[in-house]
Design a protein around this motif. Structure first.
Motif, PDB file in Angstrom:
ATOM      1  N   LYS A  98       0.831  -1.202   0.000  1.00  0.00           N
ATOM      2  CA  LYS A  98       0.000   0.000   0.000  1.00  0.00           C
ATOM      3  C   LYS A  98       0.864   1.250   0.000  1.00  0.00           C
ATOM      4  N   ASN A  99       1.784   1.327   0.929  1.00  0.00           N
ATOM      5  CA  ASN A  99       2.730   2.438   1.029  1.00  0.00           C
ATOM      6  C   ASN A  99       4.145   1.861   1.009  1.00  0.00           C
ATOM      7  N   PRO A 100       4.688   1.592  -0.164  1.00  0.00           N
ATOM      8  CA  PRO A 100       6.004   0.952  -0.221  1.00  0.00           C
ATOM      9  C   PRO A 100       7.116   1.908   0.204  1.00  0.00           C
ATOM     10  N   PRO A 101       8.153   1.356   0.824  1.00  0.00           N
ATOM     11  CA  PRO A 101       9.311   2.187   1.170  1.00  0.00           C
ATOM     12  C   PRO A 101      10.111   2.506  -0.093  1.00  0.00           C
ATOM     13  N   PRO A 102      11.067   3.410   0.009  1.00  0.00           N
ATOM     14  CA  PRO A 102      11.938   3.661  -1.160  1.00  0.00           C
ATOM     15  C   PRO A 102      12.706   2.398  -1.536  1.00  0.00           C
ATOM     16  N   LEU A 103      13.148   2.358  -2.766  1.00  0.00           N
ATOM     17  CA  LEU A 103      13.876   1.174  -3.243  1.00  0.00           C
ATOM     18  C   LEU A 103      15.143   0.940  -2.427  1.00  0.00           C
ATOM     19  N   ASP A 104      15.416  -0.318  -2.187  1.00  0.00           N
ATOM     20  CA  ASP A 104      16.623  -0.718  -1.471  1.00  0.00           C
ATOM     21  C   ASP A 104      17.850  -0.348  -2.308  1.00  0.00           C
ATOM     22  N   SER A 105      18.946  -0.016  -1.636  1.00  0.00           N
ATOM     23  CA  SER A 105      20.159   0.381  -2.366  1.00  0.00           C
ATOM     24  C   SER A 105      20.710  -0.771  -3.208  1.00  0.00           C
ATOM     25  N   LEU A 106      20.526  -2.005  -2.756  1.00  0.00           N
ATOM     26  CA  LEU A 106      20.969  -3.176  -3.530  1.00  0.00           C
ATOM     27  C   LEU A 106      20.167  -3.276  -4.832  1.00  0.00           C
ATOM     28  N   LEU A 107      18.860  -3.042  -4.742  1.00  0.00           N
ATOM     29  CA  LEU A 107      18.029  -3.081  -5.951  1.00  0.00           C
ATOM     30  C   LEU A 107      18.379  -1.935  -6.899  1.00  0.00           C
ATOM     31  N   LEU A 108      18.670  -0.774  -6.342  1.00  0.00           N
ATOM     32  CA  LEU A 108      19.089   0.351  -7.185  1.00  0.00           C
ATOM     33  C   LEU A 108      20.398   0.043  -7.911  1.00  0.00           C
ATOM     34  N   ALA A 109      21.326  -0.595  -7.196  1.00  0.00           N
ATOM     35  CA  ALA A 109      22.603  -0.958  -7.809  1.00  0.00           C
ATOM     36  C   ALA A 109      22.395  -1.973  -8.933  1.00  0.00           C
ATOM     37  N   GLN A 110      21.502  -2.936  -8.710  1.00  0.00           N
ATOM     38  CA  GLN A 110      21.204  -3.923  -9.756  1.00  0.00           C
ATOM     39  C   GLN A 110      20.573  -3.247 -10.972  1.00  0.00           C
ATOM     40  N   TYR A 111      19.654  -2.318 -10.715  1.00  0.00           N
ATOM     41  CA  TYR A 111      19.003  -1.603 -11.814  1.00  0.00           C
ATOM     42  C   TYR A 111      20.030  -0.803 -12.616  1.00  0.00           C
ATOM     43  N   GLN A 112      20.941  -0.130 -11.941  1.00  0.00           N
ATOM     44  CA  GLN A 112      21.979   0.617 -12.644  1.00  0.00           C
ATOM     45  C   GLN A 112      22.882  -0.315 -13.445  1.00  0.00           C
ATOM     46  N   HIS A 113      23.138  -1.507 -12.906  1.00  0.00           N
ATOM     47  CA  HIS A 113      23.938  -2.493 -13.627  1.00  0.00           C
ATOM     48  C   HIS A 113      23.220  -2.922 -14.908  1.00  0.00           C
ATOM     49  N   PHE A 114      21.906  -3.144 -14.811  1.00  0.00           N
ATOM     50  CA  PHE A 114      21.135  -3.514 -16.000  1.00  0.00           C
ATOM     51  C   PHE A 114      21.163  -2.394 -17.039  1.00  0.00           C
ATOM     52  N   CYS A 115      21.065  -1.155 -16.568  1.00  0.00           N
ATOM     53  CA  CYS A 115      21.106  -0.021 -17.501  1.00  0.00           C
ATOM     54  C   CYS A 115      22.443   0.042 -18.236  1.00  0.00           C
TER      55      CYS A 115
END
Length: 118
Positions: A98-115
């Motif tokens: 319902k109210n998700p927290p901000p993205l985890d730093s590990l997930l952000l790092a993975q997303y940047q790796h995919f980019c």
């Protein structure tokens, strides 16, 4: 018979080289068009790279949707698609909260790796 030789016989000494140059120009144009089209980025990849990570719920939903579209269109190699699907599964808590927290730093790092990979 002389009429046919008159029709198919070169009129000027420059006609054969002009035909050869014309054919070469057509080949170069077709090759250039193919090169431009093959280098063009896929719009799906552009959208995956440009997602906004500030809203974690929207990011999770849009990422999952884009990965499903990529799977249907077979845009990525199988290994990359598997990694993207696993990452999408890691975003499930954000997508359904319902109210998700901000993205985890590990997930952000993975997303940047995919980019970077894409």
């Amino acid at each position: 018979m002389h009429e046919l030789t008159d029709i198919f016989e070169p009129i000027t000494p420059w006609s054969v080289p002009l035909v050869i140059i014309g054919v070469l120009l057509i080949i170069v144009c077709i090759g250039g068009a193919w090169l431009v089209l093959s280098r063009r980025k896929n719009p799906l990849i552009k959208r995956l790279k440009s997602l906004d990570v500030r809203d974690s719920k929207r990011f999770a939903k849009e990422f999952s949707t884009l990965v499903q579209k990529a799977h249907k269109k077979q845009v990525f190699k199988k290994h990359t698609l598997t990694q993207l699907e696993e990452f999408s599964q890691n975003l499930a808590p954000y997508k359904f909260a319902k109210n998700p927290p901000p993205l985890d730093s590990l997930l952000l790092a993975q997303y940047q790796h995919f980019c970077e990979i894409l």
